[in-house]
Design an enzyme around this catalytic site. Sequence first.
Site, PDB file in Angstrom:
ATOM      1  N   PHE A 152       0.862  -1.324  -0.092  1.00 52.93           N
ATOM      2  CA  PHE A 152      -0.106   0.284  -0.071  1.00 52.93           C
ATOM      3  C   PHE A 152       1.027   1.137   0.228  1.00 52.93           C
ATOM      4  O   PHE A 152       1.810   1.361   1.164  1.00 52.93           O
ATOM      5  CB  PHE A 152      -0.870   0.101   1.119  1.00 52.93           C
ATOM      6  CG  PHE A 152      -1.925   1.175   1.204  1.00 52.93           C
ATOM      7  CD1 PHE A 152      -2.968   1.221   0.298  1.00 52.93           C
ATOM      8  CD2 PHE A 152      -1.418   2.659   1.860  1.00 52.93           C
ATOM      9  CE1 PHE A 152      -3.721   2.377   0.200  1.00 52.93           C
ATOM     10  CE2 PHE A 152      -2.520   3.329   2.003  1.00 52.93           C
ATOM     11  CZ  PHE A 152      -3.544   3.441   1.214  1.00 52.93           C
ATOM     12  N   ASP A 240       9.381   2.755   1.522  1.00 51.48           N
ATOM     13  CA  ASP A 240       8.203   3.420   1.867  1.00 51.48           C
ATOM     14  C   ASP A 240       8.248   3.099   3.679  1.00 51.48           C
ATOM     15  O   ASP A 240       7.710   2.110   4.024  1.00 51.48           O
ATOM     16  CB  ASP A 240       6.729   2.989   1.272  1.00 51.48           C
ATOM     17  CG  ASP A 240       5.736   3.573   1.703  1.00 51.48           C
ATOM     18  OD1 ASP A 240       5.706   3.975   2.890  1.00 51.48           O
ATOM     19  OD2 ASP A 240       4.635   3.493   1.051  1.00 51.48           O
ATOM     20  N   LYS A 269       2.857  10.154   8.354  1.00 48.79           N
ATOM     21  CA  LYS A 269       2.220   9.722   9.613  1.00 48.79           C
ATOM     22  C   LYS A 269       2.593  10.335  10.861  1.00 48.79           C
ATOM     23  O   LYS A 269       2.558  11.521  11.239  1.00 48.79           O
ATOM     24  CB  LYS A 269       2.374   8.320   9.636  1.00 48.79           C
ATOM     25  CG  LYS A 269       1.072   7.577   8.624  1.00 48.79           C
ATOM     26  CD  LYS A 269       1.020   6.211   8.901  1.00 48.79           C
ATOM     27  CE  LYS A 269       0.188   5.448   8.044  1.00 48.79           C
ATOM     28  NZ  LYS A 269      -1.263   5.712   8.392  1.00 48.79           N
TER      29      LYS A 269
HETATM   30  C1  LIG Z   1       3.023   2.494   3.885  1.00 52.38           C
HETATM   31  C2  LIG Z   1       2.131   3.446   3.547  1.00 52.38           C
HETATM   32  N1  LIG Z   1       2.354   4.465   2.514  1.00 52.38           N
HETATM   33  C3  LIG Z   1       1.628   5.261   2.270  1.00 52.38           C
HETATM   34  C4  LIG Z   1       0.384   5.681   2.953  1.00 52.38           C
HETATM   35  C5  LIG Z   1      -0.465   6.930   2.525  1.00 52.38           C
HETATM   36  O1  LIG Z   1      -0.291   7.791   3.404  1.00 52.38           O
HETATM   37  P1  LIG Z   1      -1.053   9.063   3.549  1.00 52.38           P
HETATM   38  O2  LIG Z   1      -2.732   8.367   3.826  1.00 52.38           O
HETATM   39  O3  LIG Z   1      -0.726   9.986   4.278  1.00 52.38           O
HETATM   40  O4  LIG Z   1      -1.379   9.369   2.073  1.00 52.38           O
HETATM   41  C6  LIG Z   1       0.196   4.806   4.070  1.00 52.38           C
HETATM   42  C7  LIG Z   1      -1.110   5.179   4.759  1.00 52.38           C
HETATM   43  O5  LIG Z   1      -1.624   4.337   5.465  1.00 52.38           O
HETATM   44  C8  LIG Z   1       0.990   3.638   4.322  1.00 52.38           C
HETATM   45  O6  LIG Z   1       0.527   2.950   5.378  1.00 52.38           O
END
Ligand SMILES: Cc1ncc(COP(=O)(O)O)c(C=O)c1O
Length: 414
Positions: A152, A240, A269
């Site tokens: 994700f 990520d 986050k």
């Molecule tokens: C691993 C990862 N990447 C990207 C995102 C996307 O972040 P945002 O919700 O701040 O756009 C999330 C959100 O849950 C995530 O857990």
Amino acid sequence: MSAEEVEQQESDFTKPLSFEEIQEKSDKYLMGTYRRAPVAFYFGQGEYLYDSENNAYLDFLCGISVTNLGHGEADLIEAIRDQADRIIHTSNLFYNQEQALLGEALIEHSFPGKVFLCNSGTEANEAAFKLARRNGESLSGDCVIISLENSFHGRTTGAMAMTGQEKIRKGFGPLIPGTVHIPANDIEALESAFDQYSGRVAGFIMELVQGEGGIRPMDKDFVVRARELTTANNALLILDEIQTGIGRTGKLFAYEHYGIRPDAMTLAKALGGGMPIGAMIVADDFTHLLEPGMHGTTFGGNHVVARVAYETLRIIVGRELLKNVEGLSDYFFRRLRLLEQSSNIVKDVRGIGLHIGVELTDHGPDVVRRCREEKLLINCTAGHVIRIMPPLNLSLDSAAEGLDIFERVIREFG
Ligand SMILES: Cc1ncc(COP(=O)(O)O)c(C=O)c1O
């Protein structure tokens, strides 16, 4: 509404609306993009959140790994107040002391490079996507970015195209081309993707623990091989760390568990302690890929969010909270593994640090609901994987209190 009435509206925030009023207005005026639990919080302190009837909930979710220092942390609040008093926003047309100091702190605690600041996780990954595409320009032919199935990376179009979950992408085609997905922890698949797209791989992106995908850690061999293959093929290794970063796994960044360094890392986050900020850190060898005018954002790293992010890092490092994570993590895993042995519905317990997944055979959403009724906040992802992500500064007593509730609820189901 008259101007006078509007002027008086400010006072609405001093008295909480009833939950029913909040729900009614939300349903009427907000887009229905979220499935929300039937509760609203109006106050938070430490590991507790309070609803409008003053019921205390133990927060083992931290706003999905955002409020890693809990609620009402005095130094964070003071930083917000002080900064808001001085200046909130000027834009990236000017220099900004808070960004400069945050950049320095991030680099000091990660790897030699430079930082791009934005507003969210998905935006940080969009920046990484563009960085990889720029890297791809120097390779032969149409470039590809490899990512993992079950990953994700966010909801905007580039991040969504890299996300390896059909349920996230469905209905939004045609997707941005040039992304390829391979199974996680499958070295053969990784090698054959680099073979198949030889000379065209611009970047490889992964989460070291797939969060939304069910708290699935990557194997060390797989990560090390990814590092070797990206280096050998002039592809960027992008991590990520939006969910794993800022202490969640017991290290400031999860890559520290794996003995490798990325070429780029994305954060969001917990970086802002609850304020919206994202970041991409780029290793020195690749910072030239984005030149002035090639990427940007109005808000990115404004004075207040940059100051809070700086303060968040200062607190985590200065108070040695990662040591607390280590001790707490042992305690959580010990108790959850005992539960696994004695319960019919616990299939697996996994994760790193305080990034914990409990896979159930069934009943995931019901367990979350029952825990909430018993005043414990957790959530469920990837079907029936219960996600437990308490604050990094949790006390052992509160850990025990939350686990007591969780165990009791699990036993209701088997
Ligand atoms: C691993 C990862 N990447 C990207 C995102 C996307 O972040 P945002 O919700 O701040 O756009 C999330 C959100 O849950 C995530 O857990």
